[in-house]
Design an enzyme around this catalytic site. Structure first.
Site, PDB file in Angstrom:
ATOM      1  N   ASP A  13       0.878  -1.287  -0.115  1.00  0.00           N
ATOM      2  CA  ASP A  13       0.015   0.013  -0.145  1.00  0.00           C
ATOM      3  C   ASP A  13       0.862   1.270   0.156  1.00  0.00           C
ATOM      4  O   ASP A  13       2.076   1.085   0.211  1.00  0.00           O
ATOM      5  CB  ASP A  13      -0.992   0.102   1.117  1.00  0.00           C
ATOM      6  CG  ASP A  13      -1.859   1.127   1.338  1.00  0.00           C
ATOM      7  OD1 ASP A  13      -2.384   1.452   0.302  1.00  0.00           O
ATOM      8  OD2 ASP A  13      -2.177   1.553   2.475  1.00  0.00           O
ATOM      9  N   ASP A  15      -0.157   5.229   0.971  1.00  0.00           N
ATOM     10  CA  ASP A  15      -0.417   6.219   2.075  1.00  0.00           C
ATOM     11  C   ASP A  15      -0.428   5.406   3.339  1.00  0.00           C
ATOM     12  O   ASP A  15      -1.109   4.451   3.756  1.00  0.00           O
ATOM     13  CB  ASP A  15      -1.732   6.992   1.961  1.00  0.00           C
ATOM     14  CG  ASP A  15      -1.493   8.177   2.528  1.00  0.00           C
ATOM     15  OD1 ASP A  15      -0.896   8.510   3.766  1.00  0.00           O
ATOM     16  OD2 ASP A  15      -2.169   9.240   1.937  1.00  0.00           O
ATOM     17  N   ASP A 209      -1.637  -0.673   6.050  1.00  0.00           N
ATOM     18  CA  ASP A 209      -1.662  -0.006   7.162  1.00  0.00           C
ATOM     19  C   ASP A 209      -3.047   0.014   7.711  1.00  0.00           C
ATOM     20  O   ASP A 209      -3.512   0.367   8.647  1.00  0.00           O
ATOM     21  CB  ASP A 209      -0.987   1.550   7.201  1.00  0.00           C
ATOM     22  CG  ASP A 209      -2.290   2.121   6.515  1.00  0.00           C
ATOM     23  OD1 ASP A 209      -2.512   1.883   5.174  1.00  0.00           O
ATOM     24  OD2 ASP A 209      -2.379   3.224   6.983  1.00  0.00           O
TER      25      ASP A 209
END
Length: 257
Positions: A13, A15, A209
């Site tokens: 991922d 961000d 995240d």
């Protein structure tokens, strides 16, 4: 840690894993350097449909990271591939940015605001009542409603802003039709990432995240999951979910200590 490091490739991922806004997270340059020098295959997977791979490459370049566009795969690209497989040479009415329109054009899906096969919604800053009204009319006339991703909100440099899930909600409510979302946690995104890397799921680790999109997508794709605590999820949040990541790290920096 060695089990993660021995993987052939990584799906990451962006961000919360690689950067926050316009700030590269601690340890990321070293992590990327390690992947490149170790000959690891890697692709960055993002639910955002606002930027093309070239624009994402340029964004990281401005932050000091030299990553070529072929290392990026977006929900706009996944949406375009999904629609082209579902109905080749179809048409769409699009509420979204230029990157989404380009991805659709690249897969032979053309714009149509009269009788399209699909209404496609992605993140955009040019959202208005006229577009919502048009989309509702077209869906009621038979167009299928598609969202690039189900995210309700997303982080920006100005704080939390509404994302695709919020923008598409008025159309769903007014028409009584539920959208089909292509982006994470739909396993389609990770399967596209695996295809891009040309790797078996057992040879890959997925680093994210978010428990509600990244980790569940990895689990449902039978990929080993790595949750990093450098984004939106804190360690105490993990027990709120009925599933767990296989590995938990503070950040990608832990992989290159």
């Amino acid at each position: 840690m060695e089990q993660i490091k021995n993987k052939i490739g990584f799906i990451c991922d962006m961000d919360g894993v690689i950067y926050h806004g316009s700030r590269i997270l601690d340890g990321v340059p070293e992590f990327l350097s390690w992947m490149i020098t170790s000959g690891k295959k890697f692709v960055f997977l993002t639910n955002s449909a606002e930027r093309t791979p070239h624009e994402l490459s340029m964004k990281l370049g401005r932050m000091g990271l030299d990553i070529s566009p072929d290392h990026f795969y977006t929900s706009a690209m996944a949406t375009a591939e999904f629609l082209s497989n579902q109905k080749p040479d179809s048409t769409a009415y699009v509420i979204g940015e230029a990157a989404l329109t380009k991805a659709l054009y690249d897969r032979g899906i053309y714009m149509n605001d009269v009788n399209p096969d699909y209404v496609v919604v992605g993140e955009t800053r040019s959202y208005n009542f006229e577009k919502i009204e048009k989309a509702i009319d077209l869906v009621l006339k038979g167009a299928k409603l598609i969202g690039t991703n189900p995210d309700i909100t997303g982080p920006t440099e100005r704080g939390i802003m509404p994302a695709t899930g919020s923008l598409i909600a008025p159309i769903e409510i007014a028409t009584g039709r539920k959208a089909y979302f292509v982006g994470k946690p739909n396993p389609l995104m990770l399967r596209h990432g695996l295809k891009k890397l040309d790797c078996h799921s057992a040879d890959i680790a997925f680093i994210g995240d978010r428990m509600d999109t990244d980790i569940i997508a990895g689990i449902e794709s039978n990929v080993d999951t790595v949750l990093v605590l450098s984004g939106v999820t804190a360690r105490e949040d993990i027990d709120r979910f009925p599933y767990r990541p296989k590995y938990i790290l503070n950040s990608v920096k832990d992989l290159v200590k």
